[in-house]
Scaffold this active site. Structure first.
Site, PDB file in Angstrom:
ATOM      1  N   ARG A 119       0.843  -1.200   0.000  1.00 26.26           N
ATOM      2  CA  ARG A 119       0.000   0.000   0.000  1.00 26.26           C
ATOM      3  C   ARG A 119       0.882   1.254   0.000  1.00 26.26           C
ATOM      4  O   ARG A 119       0.651   2.187  -0.771  1.00 26.26           O
ATOM      5  CB  ARG A 119      -0.912  -0.019   1.226  1.00 26.26           C
ATOM      6  CG  ARG A 119      -1.932   1.114   1.324  1.00 26.26           C
ATOM      7  CD  ARG A 119      -2.809   0.868   2.551  1.00 26.26           C
ATOM      8  NE  ARG A 119      -3.871   1.865   2.713  1.00 26.26           N
ATOM      9  CZ  ARG A 119      -3.784   2.971   3.432  1.00 26.26           C
ATOM     10  NH1 ARG A 119      -2.641   3.258   4.047  1.00 26.26           N
ATOM     11  NH2 ARG A 119      -4.813   3.794   3.539  1.00 26.26           N
ATOM     12  N   GLN A 252     -11.139   2.869   0.175  1.00 21.47           N
ATOM     13  CA  GLN A 252     -10.483   3.753   1.144  1.00 21.47           C
ATOM     14  C   GLN A 252      -9.257   4.466   0.560  1.00 21.47           C
ATOM     15  O   GLN A 252      -8.923   5.568   0.967  1.00 21.47           O
ATOM     16  CB  GLN A 252     -10.085   2.911   2.362  1.00 21.47           C
ATOM     17  CG  GLN A 252      -9.577   3.686   3.554  1.00 21.47           C
ATOM     18  CD  GLN A 252      -8.295   3.077   4.081  1.00 21.47           C
ATOM     19  OE1 GLN A 252      -7.324   2.952   3.351  1.00 21.47           O
ATOM     20  NE2 GLN A 252      -8.311   2.711   5.345  1.00 21.47           N
TER      21      GLN A 252
END
Length: 311
Positions: A119, A252
């Site tokens: 990420r 998100q």
């Protein structure tokens, strides 16, 4: 009722986890497992720095998670009580959502560390350095921040990234648009705009390449139903379904962190005490959102002992 909460990026500091590891084999095991999962000596970097290397998104994200999980595991071991016995819900701010899911058993520790490393790398790569930015709007609520972002965009991306509390909202997007927004704060009744020292514009549509990378990784990750419900960033509502968790984690990356609403909804669900693991960032926000609730931070062994004396 109690919620366990987990901080996001910005709560990293050189020396994090060192005292806990020196006093607890449980903490050492967490840091060793994360090092092994990432094939790097992340814990050494956490203890000794250099700070600029620790602050890199791909290092900061798994480091903050590892520190929080180590704190939680020490508390569970010392207290002889599981997370499920001590709290009713979990939540985390941005990357903290992964920590919350790990804490509640939805992800194992190795998977969480690897996902956060990816990420961080993907978010860093999504936008060339200098093209994007973020700014904290102090003395601003969500309504004022949204109006400012719209006024400053001029065809570029400029949007609300984090609705943190009633007095602080963070915007994200193209650097030129963020700079225009900072110049316009007074016109919108906002006290101050502060450019944040981040390397990428998180939680806006410019992060779409990172969202795609996470979608691919999460499609292969094993997710178990969490042992207590998660209040998710993008919906500010509880979730337990694994497919929905997977979808929300992808959303998100480009979506707004609705932290203020999450806290209000947790409070409405009956939560009276929020316990933050491995940081002191969220407690202040929570007290500005709801003065009636209690907020506690667990960082040191003394913090853990003091908390266990109350449960």
């Amino acid at each position: 009722m109690r919620a366990f909460i987990f901080p996001g990026q910005g709560s990293q500091a050189v020396g994090m986890g060192k005292e806990l590891a020196e006093s607890s084999s449980t903490a050492r095991e967490v840091f060793q497992e994360v090092d092994h999962a990432l094939e790097q000596n992340l814990f050494k970097l956490m203890c000794e720095g250099p700070e600029d290397e620790l602050t890199l998104t791909e290092n900061a994200q798994p480091a903050i998670m590892a520190n929080a999980i180590a704190t939680l595991r020490v508390m569970e071991k010392e207290g002889g009580k599981s997370l499920e016995e001590l709290c009713s819900f979990v939540a985390g701010h941005s990357l903290g959502e992964y920590t919350a899911l790990c804490a509640a058993g939805a992800f194992d520790l190795t998977t969480t560390a690897q996902l956060l490393k990816l990420r961080g790398q993907s978010m860093q790569k999504a936008v060339p350095v200098g093209e994007g930015g973020m700014a904290a709007l102090l003395g601003s609520d969500i309504k004022k921040a949204s109006a400012l972002a719209n006024a400053a965009s001029e065809g570029e991306v400029c949007t609300v990234a984090n609705d943190n509390d009633p007095t602080q909202v963070v915007i994200s997007g193209h650097m030129a648009a963020i700079e225009r927004a900072i110049a316009l704060v007074k016109e919108h009744g906002i006290k101050r705009g502060v450019l944040l020292p981040v390397s990428a514009p998180f939680h806006c549509s410019l992060m779409q390449p990172a969202a795609e990378a996470m979608e691919e990784a999460l499609s292969e990750a094993n997710i178990m139903p969490p042992s207590v419900p998660l209040f998710a960033n993008v919906t500010a509502d509880m979730v337990t379904d694994t497919d929905e968790i997977r979808r929300l984690l992808v959303a998100q990356v480009t979506g707004t962190v609705r932290w203020r609403e999450s806290v209000l909804n947790l409070s409405e669900a009956g939560v009276e005490q929020f316990v933050e693991f491995g940081g002191k960032v969220l407690g202040g926000m929570i007290k500005r959102i709801d003065k009636e609730v209690e907020a506690t931070s667990l960082i040191s062994r003394n913090d853990i002992d003091a908390f266990l004396a109350t449960v």
